[in-house]
Design an enzyme around this catalytic site. Sequence first.
Site, short mmCIF file in Angstrom:
data_model
loop_
_atom_site.label_atom_id
_atom_site.label_comp_id
_atom_site.label_asym_id
_atom_site.label_seq_id
_atom_site.Cartn_x
_atom_site.Cartn_y
_atom_site.Cartn_z
N ASN A 12 -73.16 97.67 -6.61
CA ASN A 12 -72.53 96.49 -6.01
C ASN A 12 -71.78 95.76 -7.10
OD1 ASN A 12 -71.84 94.14 -4.72
ND2 ASN A 12 -73.94 93.35 -4.54
N HIS A 104 -76.41 90.76 2.10
CA HIS A 104 -76.82 90.55 0.70
C HIS A 104 -77.27 89.09 0.55
CE1 HIS A 104 -76.53 90.01 -3.64
NE2 HIS A 104 -76.63 91.32 -3.72
C1 PEP Z 1 -77.47 92.92 -6.38
O1 PEP Z 1 -76.71 91.96 -6.43
O2 PEP Z 1 -77.50 93.62 -5.34
C2 PEP Z 1 -78.29 93.20 -7.54
C3 PEP Z 1 -79.34 93.95 -7.38
O3 PEP Z 1 -77.89 92.63 -8.73
P1 PEP Z 1 -78.55 92.90 -10.20
O4 PEP Z 1 -78.78 94.38 -10.32
O5 PEP Z 1 -77.54 92.41 -11.15
O6 PEP Z 1 -79.83 92.15 -10.22
#
Ligand code: PEP
Length: 260
Positions: A12, A104
């Site tokens: 993502n 999300h």
């Molecule tokens: C996300 O935003 O889906 C995520 C898991 O971010 P991070 O890996 O940076 O914690």
Amino acid sequence: MSTRRKPIVAGNWKMNLDGAKARSLTEAVAARAGEAGSVDLVLCPPALYATTVAAALGLAAGNSPSGVALGGQNAHDKESGAFTGEVAPGMLRDIGSRYCILGHSERRTLFGETDATVNAKVKAVLAAGLTPIVCVGESLEERESGRTEAVVSEQVLGSLAGIPAADLAKLVVAYEPVWAIGTGKVATPQQAQDVHALVRSLLARLSSPTVADTIRIQYGGSVKPDNAAELAACPDIDGALVGGASLKADDFLAIAKAFG
Ligand code: PEP
């Protein structure tokens, strides 16, 4: 991770990179996708760069020469119309996307999405022939007050209400504790496994144990190359939704390899 379910690792990218960086990151991941082993890889760029990534992946008629798939970060629940600034599921499909992240925590907390909003989007994305990646997860305050199970249950049951078992079988769920996203604070494998088992039991209630057994549940929240293997070793963790670490090809591929 089960041997019955093929792991899925999705990046993502959120609102990061520019066109040139999106292209070079895509090319780097595509060139080395084989290193990940038997794992589905998905890149979810900002909507504006989705066609750049599609071109860099050489997507044509739903085929990806490298095997790396394209996904959206969000979609509207209508097919078209007067929704300024929005992207329709069919548009994502049209440019070769196969997946779309929905619900999300940043969409839920910053843009006011509710389980009902997410539910409408899940239905629209399925109708467009895409695979939704449906995100759920509790905040720190909810965890510390002992409400993780109740919150995640409500999100899963609300976001997936009214979806037939045949469609549930097609989607992916991502458990992302909000307190672990972008904080460097990863859930322990036991904390993650406990919630993944809960999510699978809820999916069984919505469909059947047999169908639930086939549905992939990703963990997301500060997944890095050095913690991916212990998460991958958990029986109900079938991949990762990766934010920050997906912006570096080496890190993203190392995480994928831990699951592959
Ligand atoms: C996300 O935003 O889906 C995520 C898991 O971010 P991070 O890996 O940076 O914690």
